[in-house]
Design a protein around this motif. Structure first.
Motif, PDB file in Angstrom:
ATOM      1  N   UNK A  98       0.986  -0.987  -0.076  1.00 28.98           N
ATOM      2  CA  UNK A  98      -0.481  -0.128   0.211  1.00 28.98           C
ATOM      3  C   UNK A  98       0.293   1.306   0.218  1.00 28.98           C
ATOM      4  N   UNK A  99       0.413   2.092  -0.633  1.00 25.30           N
ATOM      5  CA  UNK A  99       1.487   3.989  -0.508  1.00 25.30           C
ATOM      6  C   UNK A  99       0.485   3.868   0.600  1.00 25.30           C
ATOM      7  N   UNK A 100       1.642   5.002   1.313  1.00 29.00           N
ATOM      8  CA  UNK A 100       0.842   6.183   2.379  1.00 29.00           C
ATOM      9  C   UNK A 100       0.143   7.201   1.930  1.00 29.00           C
ATOM     10  N   UNK A 101      -0.580   7.249   3.184  1.00 28.33           N
ATOM     11  CA  UNK A 101      -1.843   8.463   2.182  1.00 28.33           C
ATOM     12  C   UNK A 101      -0.800   9.482   3.669  1.00 28.33           C
ATOM     13  N   UNK A 102      -1.310  10.995   2.312  1.00 30.57           N
ATOM     14  CA  UNK A 102      -1.009  12.080   3.304  1.00 30.57           C
ATOM     15  C   UNK A 102      -2.563  12.539   3.676  1.00 30.57           C
ATOM     16  N   UNK A 103      -3.155  13.239   3.776  1.00 28.93           N
ATOM     17  CA  UNK A 103      -4.207  14.687   3.515  1.00 28.93           C
ATOM     18  C   UNK A 103      -3.914  15.540   4.121  1.00 28.93           C
ATOM     19  N   UNK A 104      -4.185  16.522   3.641  1.00 27.45           N
ATOM     20  CA  UNK A 104      -3.584  17.857   4.142  1.00 27.45           C
ATOM     21  C   UNK A 104      -5.119  18.671   3.994  1.00 27.45           C
ATOM     22  N   UNK A 105      -5.384  19.861   5.395  1.00 30.33           N
ATOM     23  CA  UNK A 105      -5.872  20.344   5.434  1.00 30.33           C
ATOM     24  C   UNK A 105      -6.367  21.982   5.413  1.00 30.33           C
ATOM     25  N   UNK A 106      -6.970  23.146   5.636  1.00 27.85           N
ATOM     26  CA  UNK A 106      -6.774  24.370   5.759  1.00 27.85           C
ATOM     27  C   UNK A 106      -5.862  24.472   6.836  1.00 27.85           C
ATOM     28  N   UNK A 107      -5.184  25.503   7.459  1.00 22.96           N
ATOM     29  CA  UNK A 107      -5.083  25.497   8.865  1.00 22.96           C
ATOM     30  C   UNK A 107      -6.732  26.061   9.428  1.00 22.96           C
ATOM     31  N   UNK A 108      -6.885  26.908   8.669  1.00 24.27           N
ATOM     32  CA  UNK A 108      -8.751  27.380   9.650  1.00 24.27           C
ATOM     33  C   UNK A 108     -10.280  25.931   9.600  1.00 24.27           C
ATOM     34  N   UNK A 109      -9.578  24.750   8.778  1.00 21.55           N
ATOM     35  CA  UNK A 109     -10.637  24.319   8.465  1.00 21.55           C
ATOM     36  C   UNK A 109      -9.691  22.634   8.979  1.00 21.55           C
ATOM     37  N   UNK A 110      -9.036  22.707   9.669  1.00 14.42           N
ATOM     38  CA  UNK A 110      -8.497  21.522  10.211  1.00 14.42           C
ATOM     39  C   UNK A 110      -8.664  20.372  11.494  1.00 14.42           C
ATOM     40  N   UNK A 111     -10.237  19.841  11.511  1.00 15.24           N
ATOM     41  CA  UNK A 111     -10.706  19.471  12.694  1.00 15.24           C
ATOM     42  C   UNK A 111      -9.927  18.042  12.510  1.00 15.24           C
ATOM     43  N   UNK A 112      -9.451  17.383  11.088  1.00 14.92           N
ATOM     44  CA  UNK A 112      -8.737  16.191  11.438  1.00 14.92           C
ATOM     45  C   UNK A 112      -7.942  16.110  11.351  1.00 14.92           C
ATOM     46  N   UNK A 113      -6.799  17.169  10.977  1.00 13.23           N
ATOM     47  CA  UNK A 113      -5.293  17.354  10.966  1.00 13.23           C
ATOM     48  C   UNK A 113      -5.729  17.761  12.854  1.00 13.23           C
ATOM     49  N   UNK A 114      -6.413  17.751  13.798  1.00 13.38           N
ATOM     50  CA  UNK A 114      -5.864  18.304  14.856  1.00 13.38           C
ATOM     51  C   UNK A 114      -6.564  16.996  16.337  1.00 13.38           C
ATOM     52  N   UNK A 115      -7.020  16.385  15.232  1.00 12.19           N
ATOM     53  CA  UNK A 115      -7.506  15.027  16.103  1.00 12.19           C
ATOM     54  C   UNK A 115      -6.288  13.816  15.641  1.00 12.19           C
ATOM     55  N   UNK A 116      -6.082  13.852  14.253  1.00 12.23           N
ATOM     56  CA  UNK A 116      -4.945  12.962  14.148  1.00 12.23           C
ATOM     57  C   UNK A 116      -3.560  13.150  14.868  1.00 12.23           C
ATOM     58  N   UNK A 117      -3.624  13.605  15.158  1.00 11.99           N
ATOM     59  CA  UNK A 117      -2.507  14.564  16.675  1.00 11.99           C
ATOM     60  C   UNK A 117      -2.018  13.927  17.835  1.00 11.99           C
ATOM     61  N   UNK A 118      -3.968  13.774  17.940  1.00 13.34           N
ATOM     62  CA  UNK A 118      -3.397  12.809  19.332  1.00 13.34           C
ATOM     63  C   UNK A 118      -5.417  11.905  19.460  1.00 13.34           C
ATOM     64  N   UNK A 119      -5.430  10.468  17.877  1.00 18.16           N
ATOM     65  CA  UNK A 119      -6.659  10.158  18.263  1.00 18.16           C
ATOM     66  C   UNK A 119      -6.583   9.513  19.025  1.00 18.16           C
ATOM     67  N   UNK A 120      -5.908   8.521  20.024  1.00 20.01           N
ATOM     68  CA  UNK A 120      -6.637   7.714  21.095  1.00 20.01           C
ATOM     69  C   UNK A 120      -7.323   8.196  22.080  1.00 20.01           C
ATOM     70  N   UNK A 121      -7.010   9.395  22.332  1.00 20.11           N
ATOM     71  CA  UNK A 121      -7.420  10.816  23.554  1.00 20.11           C
ATOM     72  C   UNK A 121      -8.345  11.290  23.540  1.00 20.11           C
ATOM     73  N   UNK A 122      -9.456  10.956  22.604  1.00 22.74           N
ATOM     74  CA  UNK A 122     -11.105  11.445  22.892  1.00 22.74           C
ATOM     75  C   UNK A 122     -11.331  11.546  21.640  1.00 22.74           C
TER      76      UNK A 122
END
Ligand code: F0G
Length: 438
Positions: free
Chosen positions: A271-295
């Motif tokens: 499998x290739x690795x997927x890199x998903x890019x969000x815009x800073x002002x609309x980046x809830x997934x980016x924030x979630x994925x920094x600590x996915x297990x925490x909440x």
């Protein structure tokens, strides 16, 4: 090839007939996906069949989605298919963009070459076929612009009535123009994308209108073909990375599902690795994925970005996207308005061009290479999701130094290209052209 709808949630996995009109699991309200009993499939034989079909003039084989129909076998009758010859989008190498990103080489899978100018067409041909099969008369979506343009075109071609809900004042004129021209009943709602999606979901059920947002599992089936075509064009050489922008996260869900299925069926051996890019002002997934297990997933209540296509704060498909990023050992990055704008100008200078959301890919690559996450030697494909002409207003403002964020902050572009006003005078123009250009 029996197909079903299955709940995506591991602890539920309830199954439903593929002909039920459903957008979420009736038992637990989670997302649904199409599941198949694949039966015997011969990958090398199919790869050859798909190649051969490129030379065939039948509409089904001319479509870059339905050509790969063995991987999206949810219909029992192809008479329901309406195709505008979607897919068939090029894979374009660019040394210039590679250098900007910090890579030795880079290619773009340019979905802006689709009939309505975005990757949505790959999914919409499938969603429309399912609407016809179910006997639906009206179709609807909420959209930041591209989904509505695409849905309206396919609905018009299929003889269905399109109803679109869009955030008032927040979609580009290029996209709105398409929807108006293809004949959508256009409702501009004074709310943002996330609020309107909740509204449209309840209205669709109440009024028996078929919903064609990416929570519709058949849209996702169609978007899988972007990955399949990309691999076909590379003679099945798997890249190290596939980079794409993330908004409502339907596309990353589709890419991940395609890759898992191709791997499981023996079309690819890694499998290739997927890199998903969000815009800073609309980046809830980016924030979630920094600590996915925490909440829990925390939505962004006021998403803001000039890349309006991805101005989404509460992406419905985040559980799928999470699964796909984890399965491929992927990453999620966020980029600023300046980074998106400059990357976009670079893609333009490569002679390729794209809309703002698509340029988040190159901005993200530059950041991930600088951080040592992507190796400079890596084999990378970035997916450009929409055409340059989708948002000409943004382009003009960038090149004339007038690009401003919603809060009024100036976006300072490094690659401005102002038009020059000249008198109707050959000597003055000759003088101007003799001077070295900045
Ligand atoms: N790029 C473009 C050009 C888009 O239009 C979208 C989504 C995305 C990226 C993000 O894809 O939502 O699957 O993560 N546009 C939707 C629309 C939301 O309404 O046209 P995603």
């Amino acid at each position: 090839m029996p197909a079903e709808l299955a709940c995506f949630r591991k602890s539920c996995r309830a199954r439903f007939p593929v002909t039920d009109v459903l957008y979420s699991c009736p038992r637990c309200d989670s997302l649904l996906e199409a599941r198949y009993d694949w039966g015997p499939l011969d990958p090398s034989e199919l790869k050859e069949t798909w190649r051969r079909r490129r030379l065939d003039n039948s509409p089904l084989n001319q479509s870059g989605v339905w050509r790969y129909r063995e991987l999206i076998p949810f219909l029992d009758d192809y008479a329901h298919v309406v195709t505008l010859r979607e897919g068939n989008t090029p894979l374009l190498e660019s040394a210039r963009a590679a250098e900007y990103g910090g890579l030795r080489r880079l290619s773009f899978k340019h979905q802006g070459f689709n009939p309505t100018g975005s990757f949505k067409d790959n999914g919409m041909t499938c969603g429309t076929a399912q609407a016809l099969r179910l006997g639906m008369r009206r179709v609807a979506c909420v959209s930041t612009g591209n989904t509505s343009a695409s849905m309206t075109a396919y609905a018009a071609a299929a003889g269905l009535q399109p109803i679109i809900f869009i955030p008032h004042g927040n979609i580009s004129y290029g996209k709105l123009a398409q929807a108006l021209e293809y004949g959508a009943l256009t409702l501009q709602v004074e709310a943002n994308f996330d609020q309107i999606l909740a509204l449209v979901r309840s209205l669709a059920e109440r009024l028996g209108i078929y919903l064609l947002n990416s929570i519709n599992p058949f849209r996702i089936e169609g978007q899988k073909s972007i990955v399949v075509e990309l691999l076909d064009q590379r003679d099945w050489r798997v890249p190290d990375w596939i980079v794409l922008p993330g908004g409502n996260l339907g596309n990353v869900s589709a890419f991940g599902k395609a890759l898992r299925e191709l791997h499981e069926l023996g079309f690819v051996d890694r499998l290739p690795r997927l890199a998903v890019i969000q815009a800073e002002g609309a980046a809830p997934f980016y924030r979630f994925m920094r600590k996915p297990r925490e909440g829990a997933f925390v939505a962004e209540p006021k998403p803001e970005t000039l890349a309006t296509a991805i101005r989404i704060g509460d992406p419905v498909s985040w559980p799928k996207a999470w699964h796909e990023v984890e399965t491929t050992n992927g990453v999620v990055e966020a980029v600023s308005e300046e980074e998106i704008a400059d990357a976009k100008a670079q893609i333009g200078l490569a002679g390729i061009g794209c809309e703002p959301a698509s340029a988040a890919t190159l901005a993200g690559i530059r950041k991930l290479v600088a951080a040592g996450v992507i190796e400079p030697e890596a084999d990378v494909v970035a997916v450009l999701t929409g055409n340059l002409l989708k948002d000409p207003d943004y382009v003009y403002r960038y090149h004339t130094g007038q690009l401003k964020t919603a809060s009024g902050g100036a976006v300072r572009g490094r690659y401005e290209n102002r038009p020059v006003v000249v008198p109707n005078d050959p000597d003055r123009i000759a003088e101007l052209l003799a001077a070295p250009r900045g």
